[in-house]
Design an enzyme around this catalytic site. Structure first.
Site, mmCIF file in Angstrom:
data_model
loop_
_atom_site.group_PDB
_atom_site.id
_atom_site.type_symbol
_atom_site.label_atom_id
_atom_site.label_comp_id
_atom_site.label_asym_id
_atom_site.label_seq_id
_atom_site.Cartn_x
_atom_site.Cartn_y
_atom_site.Cartn_z
ATOM 1 N N LYS A 72 -1.757 -1.565 -4.218
ATOM 2 C CA LYS A 72 -2.680 -0.442 -4.065
ATOM 3 C C LYS A 72 -1.910 0.868 -4.080
ATOM 4 C CE LYS A 72 -5.776 1.389 -0.579
ATOM 5 N NZ LYS A 72 -6.204 1.318 0.808
ATOM 6 N N LYS A 115 0.860 -1.185 0.000
ATOM 7 C CA LYS A 115 0.000 0.000 0.000
ATOM 8 C C LYS A 115 0.889 1.225 0.000
ATOM 9 C CE LYS A 115 -3.562 2.336 2.650
ATOM 10 N NZ LYS A 115 -4.527 2.201 3.745
HETATM 11 C C1 PBG Z 1 -7.655 3.023 5.579
HETATM 12 C C2 PBG Z 1 -7.835 2.970 4.113
HETATM 13 C C3 PBG Z 1 -7.584 3.968 3.174
HETATM 14 C C4 PBG Z 1 -8.011 3.440 1.951
HETATM 15 C C5 PBG Z 1 -8.466 2.152 2.177
HETATM 16 N N1 PBG Z 1 -8.335 1.872 3.514
HETATM 17 C C6 PBG Z 1 -7.064 5.344 3.346
HETATM 18 C C7 PBG Z 1 -5.710 5.571 3.867
HETATM 19 O O1 PBG Z 1 -4.897 4.667 4.061
HETATM 20 O O2 PBG Z 1 -5.419 6.730 4.165
HETATM 21 C C8 PBG Z 1 -8.027 4.132 0.629
HETATM 22 C C9 PBG Z 1 -9.113 3.638 -0.279
HETATM 23 C C10 PBG Z 1 -9.398 4.508 -1.449
HETATM 24 O O3 PBG Z 1 -8.796 5.574 -1.662
HETATM 25 O O4 PBG Z 1 -10.266 4.112 -2.226
HETATM 26 N N2 PBG Z 1 -6.404 2.625 6.014
#
Ligand code: PBG
Length: 331
Positions: free
Chosen positions: A254, A201
């Protein structure tokens, strides 16, 4: 002839549809930056899942917005929490006809908006993630206690499994989150509950629409010390590798579109199923341009989703799921 030589397929069965349930709502609320996507009240969840299921989409990914936030995100592992209630309703109605995935993270539930807990000074031996000001790296706002966060993440995962979640999806990017969750699930008897972490991520600007809508924008600093920098392919592969060795069931990249090279590389390197998360900002860009009349939104959406499949993803978490499912069954 074109259908005979078609190399890449995309079907509703490749899609995971995100659902955001907000505890305080009594009716649906639009998300301005994401036209077509709504925040749901608990009372609408079953109906929404019915329509997703009718389109042939086999899975939903649950996100929750609680009414109460605190310093350790207690409402995330409350057995009557918003995600837990939504999951048990879905399970009751759909049984095995719908794969229920759920986000495992603290940021919607903590008052800081960070994915881990801020240390109270007395941190353990585990790794730490310092939180800096993005504009001024010399200023340190606080430190996220990795191992204290793990304890909370495992509680969330177990409480979600108890409420009917089939696949827990940790997105906090805390070190060791997958193995901690695996052993907590096993100890609680949930040996069949799968783990699909947000493995690689990235620290990305593409999450803004989601953060705005779900109230998880960090209140200070940023998430750069625990999410992967977009400059580093090898580091992303190490994150995937550690998830594989921690016993996860599905690995994820992601965001998706700006990271297709990593999706392809993950496909080449690993034999686990690969998921890609086509995130909120990727959706918002298409919608904004389509609304302005600059592009054909549906055509662009299909092109993007096919490109993610072409890169090698087995499944795609996407806000386009419902919109495109109909046209996929026809072709
Ligand atoms: C929470 C989370 C996030 C997303 C998914 N789970 C935001 C972040 O990490 O700040 C992003 C999902 C999206 O942008 O569609 N941890």
């Amino acid at each position: 002839m074109r259908s005979l030589i078609k190399e890449t397929s995309l079907a509703p069965t490749d899609l995971i549809c995100p659902i955001v349930v907000q505890e305080s709502l009594t009716e649906r609320a639009a998300i301005e930056s994401m036209p077509g996507i709504q925040l749901l009240p608990l009372s609408d969840v079953t109906k929404e899942v019915e329509s997703i299921s009718d389109m042939g989409i086999p899975s939903v990914m649950l996100f929750g917005i609680p009414t109460v936030k605190d310093n350790i995100g207690r409402s995330a592992f409350d057995k009557n929490g918003i995600v837990q209630q939504a999951a048990s309703q879905i399970k009751q109605t759909f049984g095995d006809r719908m794969v229920i995935m759920a986000d495992v993270c603290l940021c919607q539930y903590t008052s800081t908006g960070h994915c881990g807990v801020i240390s109270q000074g007395n941190v353990g031996a585990g790794s730490l993630h310092h939180v800096h000001d993005s504009d001024n790296d010399n200023r340190r706002f606080g430190t996220i206690d990795n191992d204290a966060s793990l304890k909370l993440l495992t509680k969330i995962a177990v409480s979600q499994a108890e409420s009917g979640v089939d696949v827990v999806s940790p997105s906090a990017m805390m070190d060791g989150q997958a193995v901690s969750i695996r052993s907590a699930l096993d100890e609680s008897g949930f040996t069949d509950t799968m783990i699909m972490p947000h493995s690689a991520k990235h620290h990305s600007g593409f999450y803004s629409p989601f953060r705005g809508a779900t109230e998880c924008t960090p209140q200070f600093g940023d998430k750069a010390t625990y999410q992967v920098p977009y400059t580093n392919t090898r580091e992303a592969m190490l994150e995937l590798e550690s998830d594989v060795s921690e016993g996860v069931d599905i690995i994820m990249i992601k965001p998706a579109l700006a990271y297709l090279d990593l999706v392809a590389e993950a496909r080449r390197r690993f034999d686990l199923p690969v998921a890609a998360y086509n995130v909120s900002g990727e959706y918002a860009l298409v919608k904004a341009a389509a609304t302005a009349g600059y592009v054909d939104g549906r055509q662009i959406a299909l092109e993007i989703l096919y490109s993610i499949r072409r890169a090698g993803a087995d499944m795609i978490v996407t806000y386009f799921a419902k919109e495109v499912a109909g046209s996929l069954t026809e072709t």
